[in-house]
Design an enzyme around this catalytic site. Structure first.
Site, PDB file in Angstrom:
ATOM      1  CE1 TYR A  14      -3.801  -2.374   0.455  1.00 44.04           C
ATOM      2  CE2 TYR A  14      -2.554  -3.127   2.017  1.00 44.04           C
ATOM      3  CZ  TYR A  14      -3.462  -3.464   1.337  1.00 44.04           C
ATOM      4  OH  TYR A  14      -4.333  -4.568   1.068  1.00 44.04           O
ATOM      5  CG  HIS A  19      -7.227   4.322   1.097  1.00 45.00           C
ATOM      6  ND1 HIS A  19      -8.142   5.549   1.142  1.00 45.00           N
ATOM      7  CD2 HIS A  19      -8.162   3.273   1.733  1.00 45.00           C
ATOM      8  CE1 HIS A  19      -9.125   5.114   1.863  1.00 45.00           C
ATOM      9  NE2 HIS A  19      -9.120   3.585   1.985  1.00 45.00           N
ATOM     10  CE1 TYR A  64      -3.856  -4.160   5.325  1.00 42.15           C
ATOM     11  CE2 TYR A  64      -4.356  -5.424   7.421  1.00 42.15           C
ATOM     12  CZ  TYR A  64      -3.689  -5.234   6.135  1.00 42.15           C
ATOM     13  OH  TYR A  64      -2.640  -5.882   5.626  1.00 42.15           O
ATOM     14  CG  ASN A  66     -12.100   0.022   6.053  1.00 48.19           C
ATOM     15  OD1 ASN A  66     -11.655   1.233   5.390  1.00 48.19           O
ATOM     16  ND2 ASN A  66     -12.790  -0.780   5.390  1.00 48.19           N
TER      17      ASN A  66
END
Length: 188
Positions: A14, A19, A64, A66
């Site tokens: 990532y 994000h 993560y 969320n």
């Protein structure tokens, strides 16, 4: 104490994705302020230092995106900090790529990391720096877009936005956030 958290997803997969622009901002603040991110506890990577006479904690949740609230609530509790001491940096699909927007409170606006924070803090009243990543084009799915890397054309705009974010965070050390918000939002 000032707690500045940048939201993102952990791991090499990532790195440098849209994000993870919150992580990019924390990395830049870490360099600028010479605060080493060297502690791993509470599902987060963080470091502490003093900037302009203020104790500052920089945080990258290692949950993560969320689940960001699962990291930040325990950190705030441990350091006896409140939601009023928190500034959160994160990506925003609704802002054009490279634009920043500061807010003192608000809804999650569809951002699951912010939704998790609101749920765990029990309030939407915390300061935010939103960094625009734009919206996907040509029918690309939102999840693929936010987890994708910036294009060569987008990169300079994002670097500029991260620099502005650092300046906004620096200004918030010596000025009320509302004043900083008015100053930076006027120049967007």
């Amino acid at each position: 104490m000032l707690v500045i958290a940048g939201l993102g997803n952990p791991g090499k997969t990532y790195e440098n994705t849209r994000h993870n622009v919150g992580f990019m901002a924390i990395d830049e603040l870490s360099k600028e302020w010479n605060i080493e991110l060297n502690k791993t506890k509470f599902n987060g990577l963080y470091g502490m230092g003093f900037v302009s006479g203020k104790k500052v904690l920089l945080v990258k949740p290692l949950t993560y995106m969320n689940l960001s609230g699962e990291c930040l609530r325990p950190i705030l509790d441990y350091y006896d900090a409140d939601h009023e001491d928190l500034k959160v940096i994160y990506d925003d699909l609704d802002l054009p790529t490279g634009k920043i927007r500061l807010r003192t409170k608000g809804s999650a606006g569809g951002h699951n990391g912010i939704k998790s924070l609101i749920q765990h803090l029990g309030t939407p009243e915390f300061d935010r720096v939103r960094i625009g990543i734009g919206r996907p084009v040509n029918g690309m799915k939102v999840v693929d877009y936010v987890l994708g890397a910036f294009t060569k054309e987008e990169a300079p705009h994002i670097n500029d936005a991260v620099s502005k974010t650092v300046k906004a965070c620096e200004a918030s050390l010596t000025k009320p956030f509302l004043e900083v918000m008015n100053e930076f939002n006027a120049n967007v």
